[in-house]
Design an enzyme around this catalytic site. Structure first.
Site, PDB file in Angstrom:
ATOM      1  N   SER A 294      -1.849   1.724   0.468  1.00 37.76           N
ATOM      2  CA  SER A 294      -1.224   2.881  -0.173  1.00 37.76           C
ATOM      3  C   SER A 294      -1.794   2.998  -1.577  1.00 37.76           C
ATOM      4  CB  SER A 294       0.301   2.723  -0.236  1.00 37.76           C
ATOM      5  OG  SER A 294       0.860   2.730   1.058  1.00 37.76           O
TER       6      SER A 294
ATOM      7  N   LYS B 213      -1.278  -2.045  -2.492  1.00 35.70           N
ATOM      8  CA  LYS B 213      -1.053  -0.817  -3.264  1.00 35.70           C
ATOM      9  C   LYS B 213      -2.129  -0.753  -4.330  1.00 35.70           C
ATOM     10  CE  LYS B 213       1.205   2.977  -4.040  1.00 35.70           C
ATOM     11  NZ  LYS B 213       2.619   3.093  -4.382  1.00 35.70           N
TER      12      LYS B 213
END
Length: 365
Positions: free
Chosen positions: A229, A159
């Site tokens: 992400s 992330k």
């Protein structure tokens, strides 16, 4: 060490009741939890606050159990959320835990490692410094898992932060220039920086190839094991590495396969077959409980075609292309696994071949 994996559902992005029940029953020691990967029912975009909602709920629960402050939990346990549960996808989260080994297995078993990079300055996001920071963090997560051989790594979830308007303004006040002040574009560049960083750490490419100039230009450069992400809710890169190691015990293994396009059902079957789970054409009711988690990364083909036929995902002004592809690939994979608790994430730039992606699965041996 021994790894444990718990796939839990939620009725809303702040619903941690199933995890709380595991703690209350004594089935899971809170101190053994090291990471979370989840799918929330948001839009997956810049203003998807379901990710932060879940993170706050998780950190609040863990803070009470571990006697820590909420910021301490957020800074020590990667909680990586992807928004968007289109089609048949079920909002859920997978909790990873590790504990002292009880016995040494005959063969390699699931190994889990985590790491955080240093916080990223807004002007570094999507640039070479971002690539290098992710590569360093992936290597740290591999070391945390005791995975010395990159070939033993099957899935890397990252992330990354993106540039928000306030972050861009703060950089400007310091005399720095961000790559882009558009949060949506920044998320895309951050994902590519993450993918290049993983590819570099795993030896899938070279430092010369994985450079800024290749972003969105050379789609032959990609990681076959990266799932990236990006979001507004974090400032540092959070990394979770999954692999198999003879130094770990337990009864779990992880596998992966590259999806060449959105219809590559063969890759799904291949990843499952590596775990001893046949799909003929669907996983049987007997084998289904062995599957503990499935992770998919997907992307609409930029040429606008799938196996020679035109698709309209990139031209639809009503529905974002990432929502289209998550729904389409989620349905395909769910049809094979017979389970809708799938982590299916769009935004697969340089994560698998253009128009394709990857699938990874964890199963009981």
């Amino acid at each position: 060490m021994q790894a444990s994996v718990y796939r839990l559902t939620m009725s809303h992005p702040g619903d941690l009741s199933e995890l709380a029940a595991l703690f209350e029953s004594g089935s899971l020691d809170p101190s053994h939890v090291i990471a979370v990967i989840g799918k929330t029912e948001g839009n997956g975009g810049v203003n998807d606050f379901t990710r932060g909602y879940f993170t706050l709920a998780f950190a609040t629960l863990m803070a009470g159990k571990l006697k820590l402050d909420i910021p301490q939990v957020i800074a020590s346990i990667p909680c990586i959320l992807s928004g968007g549960t289109e089609g048949v996808l079920t909002p859920h989260y997978t909790v990873f835990a590790r504990s002292p080994a009880s016995a040494q297995p005959d063969g390699k078993r699931l190994a889990i490692g985590v790491a955080f990079s240093v916080p990223m300055l807004p002007e570094q996001i999507g640039r070479q410094a971002h690539i290098d920071a992710v590569a360093t963090a992936v290597q740290a997560a591999m070391a945390d898992a005791g995975l010395e051989n990159p070939e033993d790594v099957h899935f890397v979830q990252v992330k990354t932060p993106c540039v928000t308007l306030p972050r861009a303004e703060e950089a400007t006040r310091r005399g720095a220039q961000v790559l882009t002040a558009d949060p949506g574009r920044s998320m895309a560049y951050a994902r590519v920086a993450g993918a290049f960083g993983v590819a570099l750490a795993l030896g899938e490419t070279t430092a010369a190839a994985a450079s800024e100039v290749a972003m969105f230009a050379d789609y032959g450069i990609y990681s076959s094991r990266a799932s990236i992400s990006s979001g507004v809710e974090i400032e540092a890169n959070e990394v979770i590495v999954l692999g198999n190691s003879a130094a770990w015990s337990g009864d779990l293994q992880v596998s992966h396969a590259v999806m060449q396009d959105a219809l590559d059902i063969g890759a799904v079957s291949h990843a499952l077959a590596d775990l001893g789970i046949p799909a003929l054409p669907q996983v049987s009711a007997q084998d289904a409980p062995r599957l503990r988690a499935v992770f998919v990364k997907c992307e609409p083909a930029r040429a606008g075609k799938i196996r020679g036929q035109r698709h309209t995902m990139l031209e639809d002004t009503d529905i974002n292309a990432q929502r289209h592809i998550r729904g389409a690939v989620g349905g395909l994979v769910a049809g094979v696994t017979g389970d809708t608790r799938l982590f299916v994430s769009g935004g697969a730039e340089h994560q698998g071949p253009d128009g394709g992606g990857l699938i990874a699965a964890i199963a009981q041996v």
